[in-house]
Design an enzyme around this catalytic site. Sequence first.
Site, mmCIF file in Angstrom:
data_model
loop_
_atom_site.group_PDB
_atom_site.id
_atom_site.type_symbol
_atom_site.label_atom_id
_atom_site.label_comp_id
_atom_site.label_asym_id
_atom_site.label_seq_id
_atom_site.Cartn_x
_atom_site.Cartn_y
_atom_site.Cartn_z
ATOM 1 N N GLY A 88 -2.972 9.797 7.647
ATOM 2 C CA GLY A 88 -1.615 9.552 7.161
ATOM 3 C C GLY A 88 -0.953 10.690 6.405
ATOM 4 N N ASP A 123 1.542 4.912 9.388
ATOM 5 C CA ASP A 123 1.530 4.203 10.678
ATOM 6 C C ASP A 123 1.431 2.692 10.526
ATOM 7 O OD1 ASP A 123 -1.266 4.082 9.792
ATOM 8 O OD2 ASP A 123 -1.703 3.405 11.828
ATOM 9 N N LYS A 159 2.471 2.259 -4.607
ATOM 10 C CA LYS A 159 2.835 0.827 -4.564
ATOM 11 C C LYS A 159 2.035 0.127 -5.652
ATOM 12 C CE LYS A 159 3.301 -0.744 0.145
ATOM 13 N NZ LYS A 159 2.686 -1.501 1.244
ATOM 14 N N ASP A 166 -2.131 2.332 -2.520
ATOM 15 C CA ASP A 166 -1.777 0.921 -2.380
ATOM 16 C C ASP A 166 -2.709 0.105 -3.283
ATOM 17 O OD1 ASP A 166 -1.633 -1.758 -1.196
ATOM 18 O OD2 ASP A 166 -0.538 -0.871 0.435
ATOM 19 N N PHE A 224 5.844 -3.210 3.895
ATOM 20 C CA PHE A 224 5.050 -2.358 4.772
ATOM 21 C C PHE A 224 5.922 -1.230 5.313
ATOM 22 C CE2 PHE A 224 2.367 -0.789 8.057
ATOM 23 C CZ PHE A 224 1.116 -0.929 7.489
ATOM 24 N N VAL A 225 5.552 -0.006 4.939
ATOM 25 C CA VAL A 225 6.385 1.145 5.283
ATOM 26 C C VAL A 225 5.698 2.038 6.312
ATOM 27 C CG1 VAL A 225 7.676 1.167 3.130
ATOM 28 C CG2 VAL A 225 5.510 2.401 3.248
ATOM 29 N N ARG A 263 4.096 7.300 13.138
ATOM 30 C CA ARG A 263 3.762 8.411 12.224
ATOM 31 C C ARG A 263 4.766 9.552 12.342
ATOM 32 N NH1 ARG A 263 -1.462 7.542 10.069
ATOM 33 N NH2 ARG A 263 -3.007 6.688 11.485
ATOM 34 N N GLU A 296 -2.345 12.531 -0.639
ATOM 35 C CA GLU A 296 -2.359 11.287 0.134
ATOM 36 C C GLU A 296 -0.943 10.789 0.406
ATOM 37 O OE1 GLU A 296 -3.615 9.461 2.104
ATOM 38 O OE2 GLU A 296 -5.422 8.425 1.501
ATOM 39 N N ASP A 297 -0.798 10.046 1.483
ATOM 40 C CA ASP A 297 0.523 9.490 1.787
ATOM 41 C C ASP A 297 0.852 8.304 0.875
ATOM 42 O OD1 ASP A 297 -1.477 7.990 2.967
ATOM 43 O OD2 ASP A 297 -0.419 7.638 4.840
HETATM 44 C C1 PRP Z 1 -3.915 4.395 4.216
HETATM 45 C C2 PRP Z 1 -3.543 5.526 3.278
HETATM 46 C C3 PRP Z 1 -4.590 5.450 2.209
HETATM 47 C C4 PRP Z 1 -4.913 3.985 2.166
HETATM 48 C C5 PRP Z 1 -4.196 3.374 1.009
HETATM 49 O O1 PRP Z 1 -4.890 4.863 5.105
HETATM 50 O O2 PRP Z 1 -3.524 6.771 3.903
HETATM 51 O O3 PRP Z 1 -5.743 6.168 2.545
HETATM 52 O O4 PRP Z 1 -4.427 3.383 3.384
HETATM 53 O O5 PRP Z 1 -4.566 2.033 0.899
HETATM 54 P P1 PRP Z 1 -5.458 1.491 -0.311
HETATM 55 O O6 PRP Z 1 -4.899 2.101 -1.567
HETATM 56 O O7 PRP Z 1 -5.188 0.017 -0.232
HETATM 57 O O8 PRP Z 1 -6.888 1.848 -0.068
HETATM 58 P P2 PRP Z 1 -5.310 4.098 6.440
HETATM 59 O O9 PRP Z 1 -6.618 3.405 6.207
HETATM 60 O O10 PRP Z 1 -4.142 3.268 6.915
HETATM 61 O O11 PRP Z 1 -5.590 5.306 7.435
HETATM 62 P P3 PRP Z 1 -4.612 6.466 7.982
HETATM 63 O O12 PRP Z 1 -4.431 7.452 6.844
HETATM 64 O O13 PRP Z 1 -5.358 7.065 9.122
HETATM 65 O O14 PRP Z 1 -3.301 5.834 8.389
HETATM 66 C C1 7HP Z 2 -1.589 1.460 3.825
HETATM 67 C C2 7HP Z 2 -0.375 1.580 4.504
HETATM 68 N N1 7HP Z 2 -0.057 2.187 5.660
HETATM 69 C C3 7HP Z 2 1.229 2.114 6.045
HETATM 70 N N2 7HP Z 2 2.187 1.470 5.358
HETATM 71 C C4 7HP Z 2 1.895 0.847 4.196
HETATM 72 O O1 7HP Z 2 2.866 0.213 3.516
HETATM 73 C C5 7HP Z 2 0.561 0.901 3.732
HETATM 74 N N3 7HP Z 2 -0.070 0.406 2.633
HETATM 75 N N4 7HP Z 2 -1.365 0.764 2.722
#
Ligand code: PRP
Ligand code: 7HP
Length: 183
Positions: A46, A161, A133, A105, A154-155, A167, A101-102
Amino acid sequence: MSTLHPDLEKVLLTEEELKARVAQLGEEISRDYAGKEPVLVAILRGSYVFMADLSRALDILCRVDFMSVSSYGASATSSGQVNIIKDLSDSIEGRDVIVVEDILDTGNTLHYLFQILQARHPASLKLCVLLDKPSRRTKPISADYVGFTVPDEFVVGYGLDYNEHYRNLPYIGVLKREVYAKD
Ligand code: PRP
Ligand code: 7HP
């Protein structure tokens, strides 16, 4: 201004807003790390767009490295443990590390990852997230640099993604509930 993807309810952050805020984060990090050479560690997948833009917004020496982890969320295990799929290419011992990180959450992924990285004895370890978030947090973790605080929606876009889609959207938008409700 790009047209809104039909699966999205609304644009949350425009390309212009993202660009302006990433530039500010770049200035802040460049100031804080003046005279140092931090390693930016992007957590795939991400963060790839944010990493590309943030790294180019820095005017200090820096390195980049990448890590890929699989999250085992509440449905798979209660521990929130993450597995390393692809590890860093270089040692971080004695280095100033900034994890990029993106989104932060629940905090499961980054809380666990920080324990792994801390055990490798970096000189310092900080966290830079594009989106925070906080309303969803279940683990005690906060970011040192935050692009935007977002509501519990959900963004997608700008690297984020849903089922590996969206993405490549240049902006961040809220996914229509009907898109993920049917899965
Ligand atoms: C997303 C994002 C963080 C994680 C955040 O990754 O990049 O790593 O979720 O969520 P959390 O705080 O609840 O742990 P994802 O597992 O969707 O993988 P990606 O980066 O390949 O999209
Ligand atoms: C993971 C994640 N990926 C995409 N959109 C969101 O809002 C998300 N929250 N945690």
